[in-house]
Design an enzyme around this catalytic site. Structure first.
Site, mmCIF file in Angstrom:
data_model
loop_
_atom_site.group_PDB
_atom_site.id
_atom_site.type_symbol
_atom_site.label_atom_id
_atom_site.label_comp_id
_atom_site.label_asym_id
_atom_site.label_seq_id
_atom_site.Cartn_x
_atom_site.Cartn_y
_atom_site.Cartn_z
ATOM 1 N N SER A 91 0.845 -1.213 0.000
ATOM 2 C CA SER A 91 0.000 0.000 0.000
ATOM 3 C C SER A 91 0.873 1.253 0.000
ATOM 4 C CB SER A 91 -0.914 0.013 1.235
ATOM 5 O OG SER A 91 -0.137 0.179 2.414
ATOM 6 N N ILE A 104 3.087 4.433 0.239
ATOM 7 C CA ILE A 104 4.468 4.745 -0.124
ATOM 8 C C ILE A 104 5.230 3.472 -0.511
ATOM 9 C CG2 ILE A 104 6.676 5.557 0.816
ATOM 10 C CD1 ILE A 104 5.034 7.605 2.498
ATOM 11 N N ARG A 130 1.393 -7.536 6.661
ATOM 12 C CA ARG A 130 0.592 -8.485 7.437
ATOM 13 C C ARG A 130 -0.625 -8.973 6.671
ATOM 14 N NH1 ARG A 130 -0.353 -4.347 12.117
ATOM 15 N NH2 ARG A 130 -0.645 -3.237 10.150
ATOM 16 N N ASP A 168 4.835 -10.039 9.852
ATOM 17 C CA ASP A 168 4.608 -8.991 10.851
ATOM 18 C C ASP A 168 5.993 -8.538 11.307
ATOM 19 O OD1 ASP A 168 4.201 -7.455 13.079
ATOM 20 O OD2 ASP A 168 2.725 -8.804 13.995
ATOM 21 N N VAL A 169 6.392 -7.329 10.908
ATOM 22 C CA VAL A 169 7.778 -6.913 11.184
ATOM 23 C C VAL A 169 8.081 -6.799 12.680
ATOM 24 C CG1 VAL A 169 8.144 -5.742 8.969
ATOM 25 C CG2 VAL A 169 7.305 -4.419 10.946
ATOM 26 N N ASN A 185 9.846 0.174 5.310
ATOM 27 C CA ASN A 185 8.779 1.163 5.119
ATOM 28 C C ASN A 185 7.594 0.939 6.061
ATOM 29 O OD1 ASN A 185 6.898 2.970 3.326
ATOM 30 N ND2 ASN A 185 5.927 0.952 3.340
ATOM 31 N N TYR A 231 4.872 8.248 17.979
ATOM 32 C CA TYR A 231 5.319 8.224 16.581
ATOM 33 C C TYR A 231 6.591 9.064 16.432
ATOM 34 C CZ TYR A 231 4.874 8.586 11.440
ATOM 35 O OH TYR A 231 5.094 8.524 10.071
ATOM 36 N N LYS A 249 10.193 7.536 15.413
ATOM 37 C CA LYS A 249 10.808 7.941 14.137
ATOM 38 C C LYS A 249 12.164 8.614 14.407
ATOM 39 C CE LYS A 249 7.764 6.482 11.067
ATOM 40 N NZ LYS A 249 8.081 5.527 9.997
#
Ligand code: NDP
Length: 250
Positions: free
Chosen positions: A14, A16, A36, A55-56, A82, A147, A151
């Site tokens: 999906s 990006i 996932r 699932d990372v 990503n 977040y 990041k």
């Protein structure tokens, strides 16, 4: 002409990630997308060399997915981390579980994937790792503290690893998109409309106004930057945080 390689894009089904996967496939790389949601991967499977449900945040799941991807398409020369999640809420409403979820996906997700490819990249003396961070790795925003923190951590990892790997032939960089036209922003606009009663246009303006160009970034613009970073000719670019954000951060 760049050397064709095997590229893995996490969250490649999906937004990006999908735009990046398409750009790398167009450049002649074998591309495996991971995520996932098996249905989402299946919907665009025909465009790529492979898909792997993964699932990372789960080390074992990542190991399984990379094993399958390498068996099918060979050693991974390009890794695009990503996959990412965001929950918007004031600090007091974020639970320990929310913090752990952000950490496990936005940081450990990349750690797990890098662990699957690094030894091989070093041995072959070449490799490209691109972490899709965010302008939130470079500046804060309200109501997304987990977040922003994760990041920032992802960018710290990028820089530290780039330094550690300088001289190995492997480069590590972060791309930092501003608000980009994907489900992540569409969902956020929807939630704002629901919670505040604002019109969709007014809710969207809250995002576009952060960008001095007054618009959302297109996923293809992020993909073009990644495409450049993985080129053979980008060997000297490592440890960088490249903002693609219309001048939001300078
Ligand atoms: P999407 O929601 O479309 O993409 C997120 C992707 O991550 C999905 O494909 C999702 O797949 C995958 N994902 C999430 N959690 C996991 C997990 N635990 N394991 C595997 N895959 C996972 O949004 P975007 O395309 O916008 O986001 C892509 C990246 O770009 C994220 O890291 C995001 O933080 C970053 N970014 C986005 C910005 C924006 O404004 N849109 C701005 C700056 C950065 P699935 O659900 O199938 O697991």
């Amino acid at each position: 002409m760049d050397t064709p390689s095997h590229a893995v894009v996490t969250g490649g089904g999906s937004g990006i990630g999908q735009a990046v996967a398409r750009a790398l496939a167009a450049d002649g790389h074998a591309v495996t997308i991971m995520g996932r949601n098996a249905e989402r991967l299946a919907a665009c499977a025909a465009e790529f060399s492979g898909t792997a449900v993964c699932d990372v945040s789960d080390e074992e799941s990542v190991a399984r997915a990379f094993r399958a991807a390498k068996e099918a398409c060979g050693p991974v020369g390009i890794l695009i981390n990503n996959a990412g999640v965001v929950r918007t809420a004031p600090f007091q409403r974020l639970s320990a579980q929310d913090w752990e979820g952000h950490w496990r996906t936005n940081v450990l997700g990349s750690v797990h994937a890098i662990a699957q490819v690094l030894e091989e990249m070093k041995r072959r003396g070449t490799g490209r790792i691109v972490n899709i961070a965010s302008t939130a790795a470079l500046r804060p925003y309200r109501y997304v503290s987990a977040y922003v923190a994760t990041k920032h951590a992802l960018l710290g990892l990028t820089r530290a690893l780039a330094l550690e790997l300088a001289g190995s032939g492997v480069t590590v960089n972060a791309v930092c998109p501003g608000y980009t036209d994907t489900d992540m922003i569409r969902d956020a606009v929807g939630r704002l409309v629901e919670k505040t009663g604002r019109t969709p246009e007014a809710a969207l303006a809250g995002f576009t106004s952060a960008n001095p160009q007054g618009r959302l970034i297109a996923p293809d613009e992020i993909a073009e930057t990644v495409r450049w970073l993985v080129r053979d000719s980008a060997q000297s670019i490592t440890g960088q945080a490249i903002a693609v954000a219309g001048g939001e951060v300078m």
